[in-house]
Design an enzyme around this catalytic site. Structure first.
Site, PDB file in Angstrom:
ATOM      1  N   LYS A   1      -8.990   8.333  -3.357  1.00 49.07           N
ATOM      2  CA  LYS A   1      -8.510   7.518  -4.492  1.00 49.07           C
ATOM      3  C   LYS A   1      -9.679   6.817  -5.181  1.00 49.07           C
ATOM      4  O   LYS A   1      -9.503   6.105  -6.152  1.00 49.07           O
ATOM      5  CB  LYS A   1      -7.492   6.482  -4.013  1.00 49.07           C
ATOM      6  CG  LYS A   1      -6.199   7.114  -3.495  1.00 49.07           C
ATOM      7  CD  LYS A   1      -5.231   6.064  -3.071  1.00 49.07           C
ATOM      8  CE  LYS A   1      -4.161   6.555  -2.131  1.00 49.07           C
ATOM      9  NZ  LYS A   1      -3.021   7.183  -2.774  1.00 49.07           N
TER      10      LYS A   1
ATOM     11  N   HIS B   1       3.369   0.203   1.087  1.00 46.44           N
ATOM     12  CA  HIS B   1       3.445   1.660   1.239  1.00 46.44           C
ATOM     13  C   HIS B   1       3.894   1.953   2.674  1.00 46.44           C
ATOM     14  O   HIS B   1       3.610   1.159   3.583  1.00 46.44           O
ATOM     15  CB  HIS B   1       2.031   2.203   0.995  1.00 46.44           C
ATOM     16  CG  HIS B   1       1.896   3.682   0.961  1.00 46.44           C
ATOM     17  ND1 HIS B   1       1.848   4.451   2.092  1.00 46.44           N
ATOM     18  CD2 HIS B   1       1.759   4.544  -0.073  1.00 46.44           C
ATOM     19  CE1 HIS B   1       1.685   5.728   1.760  1.00 46.44           C
ATOM     20  NE2 HIS B   1       1.633   5.813   0.443  1.00 46.44           N
TER      21      HIS B   1
ATOM     22  N   ASP C   1      -4.501  -3.554   2.937  1.00 46.27           N
ATOM     23  CA  ASP C   1      -4.427  -2.162   2.532  1.00 46.27           C
ATOM     24  C   ASP C   1      -5.027  -2.105   1.123  1.00 46.27           C
ATOM     25  O   ASP C   1      -4.387  -2.503   0.154  1.00 46.27           O
ATOM     26  CB  ASP C   1      -2.964  -1.701   2.540  1.00 46.27           C
ATOM     27  CG  ASP C   1      -2.780  -0.322   1.929  1.00 46.27           C
ATOM     28  OD1 ASP C   1      -3.758   0.220   1.368  1.00 46.27           O
ATOM     29  OD2 ASP C   1      -1.661   0.209   1.999  1.00 46.27           O
TER      30      ASP C   1
ATOM     31  N   CYS D   1       6.289   6.756  -1.646  1.00 44.20           N
ATOM     32  CA  CYS D   1       6.111   6.310  -0.256  1.00 44.20           C
ATOM     33  C   CYS D   1       6.314   4.802  -0.144  1.00 44.20           C
ATOM     34  O   CYS D   1       5.600   4.120   0.606  1.00 44.20           O
ATOM     35  CB  CYS D   1       4.750   6.709   0.305  1.00 44.20           C
ATOM     36  SG  CYS D   1       4.521   8.476   0.358  1.00 44.20           S
TER      37      CYS D   1
ATOM     38  N   GLN E   1      -5.229   1.070  -3.179  1.00 41.69           N
ATOM     39  CA  GLN E   1      -5.163   1.031  -4.649  1.00 41.69           C
ATOM     40  C   GLN E   1      -6.186   0.072  -5.235  1.00 41.69           C
ATOM     41  O   GLN E   1      -6.431   0.078  -6.434  1.00 41.69           O
ATOM     42  CB  GLN E   1      -3.762   0.617  -5.124  1.00 41.69           C
ATOM     43  CG  GLN E   1      -2.672   1.599  -4.777  1.00 41.69           C
ATOM     44  CD  GLN E   1      -2.878   2.961  -5.438  1.00 41.69           C
ATOM     45  OE1 GLN E   1      -3.485   3.085  -6.501  1.00 41.69           O
ATOM     46  NE2 GLN E   1      -2.378   3.999  -4.804  1.00 41.69           N
TER      47      GLN E   1
HETATM   48  N1  PMP Z   1      -1.432   2.465   0.894  1.00 40.25           N
HETATM   49  C1  PMP Z   1      -1.307   2.544  -0.434  1.00 40.25           C
HETATM   50  C2  PMP Z   1      -1.097   1.285  -1.238  1.00 40.25           C
HETATM   51  C3  PMP Z   1      -1.380   3.786  -1.062  1.00 40.25           C
HETATM   52  O1  PMP Z   1      -1.252   3.872  -2.388  1.00 40.25           O
HETATM   53  C4  PMP Z   1      -1.582   4.947  -0.278  1.00 40.25           C
HETATM   54  C5  PMP Z   1      -1.629   6.330  -0.922  1.00 40.25           C
HETATM   55  N2  PMP Z   1      -0.614   6.559  -1.841  1.00 40.25           N
HETATM   56  C6  PMP Z   1      -1.727   4.799   1.093  1.00 40.25           C
HETATM   57  C7  PMP Z   1      -1.644   3.553   1.645  1.00 40.25           C
HETATM   58  C8  PMP Z   1      -1.963   5.979   1.992  1.00 40.25           C
HETATM   59  O2  PMP Z   1      -3.199   6.564   1.717  1.00 40.25           O
HETATM   60  P1  PMP Z   1      -3.591   7.970   2.388  1.00 40.25           P
HETATM   61  O3  PMP Z   1      -2.425   8.873   2.177  1.00 40.25           O
HETATM   62  O4  PMP Z   1      -4.813   8.388   1.636  1.00 40.25           O
HETATM   63  O5  PMP Z   1      -3.857   7.689   3.827  1.00 40.25           O
END
Ligand code: PMP
Length: 414
Positions: A234, A131, A208, A372, A211
């Site tokens: 999430k 991401h 990270d 993203c 998910q």
């Molecule tokens: N890493 C991953 C794998 C994600 O799916 C996301 C959210 N889509 C993020 C980072 C970023 O999370 P946040 O916007 O809640 O900071």
């Protein structure tokens, strides 16, 4: 494609659905089929109740007040830190820093650890499926320091090319940053093996887990990571709160990330001394109620059982994969052998946004876009994909409706 193997456990999905008020609301006059939990999950009533309680009769600031309301709010706030520590298998609450989310947690590591440990010529390794939150902070750091960003490639199924890892782990590699589960593909990555090899090469490992937390058991000792980040929203918790786990000796060696109230021991105009970890990294009034709400969300997940959640997810993923395979012109992006929670796809001749709009009219919420993860889109040669993501409140019926909606899309655009 095979979904992640998990034991079959009867999952009380109807009871779970009753816990989520959002599911009682119609979308476009139809029952809501919410298939966008990878973006953000719905909230169970217990979390909404906690938020109402702590913004209502139990509202008070934390850490500073000498009166009852504040003492109680502080106890609930620090209680949530203990819940997070237990949830992640961390040694204790001292390993848990509250942030705004995954993004801020990763930026904290890049700014604090990165600025002091990474020098010109050093290397940071990320994977091809990260991401943007796990790419851009490292890119900024590398640019500032004259360091290099390396990328562990993936194959056409969306699996990391693990045989390339030893060649990319250089003695100058300072950190490997990897998603536990890819948000764009659903791939479950071999984090433990990556951590083992990274440590052998003398690099640290950041996971990270944005998910991962709502789909799989996360145990920082078992994964062997040095840092791990996730977002409350999430994991059925409130927005605006997230977590950075760090190994104690590493956190203790890191300088403050932001300055302000709550992160100091003493301040004079000449000199400031800083609070112990984790407070050193929590400048300013925190998201008090959201942190407490995250604690309630963790209680909720633990009651359901993360293994039962994983089994429900695997069952739905397998069912949905079989259904969608039958849709003419549909191809999956992400066909890894180990997958969780995500059905990402393109339909030939139809823009993903059009898929999303038609499904919206049917009461089905999916995500269409680059998620993203633009490098993933570039790898597959598409601008965007459609993504249906699964959670504890989804049913086979949601997936039957998705498949029927997609057949409508096909009929409309052919
Ligand atoms: N890493 C991953 C794998 C994600 O799916 C996301 C959210 N889509 C993020 C980072 C970023 O999370 P946040 O916007 O809640 O900071």
């Amino acid at each position: 494609m095979t979904a992640t193997a998990a034991p079959r456990i009867a999952f009380p999905v109807e009871r779970v659905r009753a816990d989520f008020p959002s599911l009682a609301v119609a979308m476009r006059g139809k029952p809501l089929a919410y298939l966008d939990s990878a973006a953000t999950s719905l909230k169970p009533r217990c979390v909404l109740d906690t938020v109402a309680e702590y913004y209502g009769p139990k509202y008070g600031t934390v850490r500073r007040g000498v009166y009852g309301l504040s003492e109680k709010a502080t106890a609930a706030f620090e209680g949530a830190r203990e819940k997070v520590a237990r949830f992640l298998g961390a040694p204790g609450p001292g390993n848990i820093v509250f942030t705004k989310g995954t993004t801020e947690a990763i930026n904290l590591v890049a700014s604090s650890w990165g600025r002091t440990r990474v020098q010109a010529g050093d290397r940071i390794l990320v994977t091809a499926m990260e991401h943007h939150a796990n790419i851009v902070p490292w890119q900024l750091l590398c640019r500032e320091k004259g360091a290099h960003l390396d990328v562990l490639p993936m194959n056409a199924a969306g699996e990391l090319e693990m045989e390339r890892l030893p060649g990319l782990l250089d003695r100058r590699t300072r950190l490997v940053a990897v998603a536990g589960i890819s948000n764009a593909l659903g791939t479950v990555n071999p984090v433990r093996e990556i951590a083992r090899q990274a440590h052998e090469a003398g690099a640290l490992v950041l996971v990270d887990a944005a998910q991962m937390v709502a789909h799989a058991r996360v145990d920082v000792a078992d994964l062997g990571c040095d840092f791990l980040a996730f977002s409350g929203h999430k994991l059925f918790g409130p927005c605006g709160v997230g977590v950075l786990y760090g190994k104690a000796e590493i956190l203790e060696s890191m300088p403050p990330y932001q300055g302000g109230g709550d992160m100091i021991q003493t301040v004079t105009f000449e000199k400031t001394t800083f609070a112990e970890v984790p407070r050193r990294f929590e400048a300013g009034t925190p998201a008090i109620v959201e942190v407490i709400g995250l604690g309630t969300a963790i209680d909720y997940v633990r009651r359901l059982g993360i293994d039962a959640i994983g089994a429900h997810d695997a069952e739905l993923l397998e069912y949905g994969t079989r259904l969608l395979e039958e849709i003419p012109g549909l191809s999956f992006t992400g066909t890894a052998r180990r997958k969780a929670g995500i059905l990402a796809f393109v339909l030939s001749g139809v823009h993903p946004h059009d898929i999303g709009s038609v499904l919206d009219q049917e009461g089905i919420a999916i995500r269409a876009g680059h998620h993203c993860a633009q490098p993933v889109m570039q790898f597959f040669g598409v601008a965007a994909t459609a993504r249906a993501s699964l959670s504890i409140y989804n049913t086979r019926d949601d997936l039957d409706r998705l498949a029927a909606g997609l057949r409508k899309v096909v009929a409309l655009f052919r």
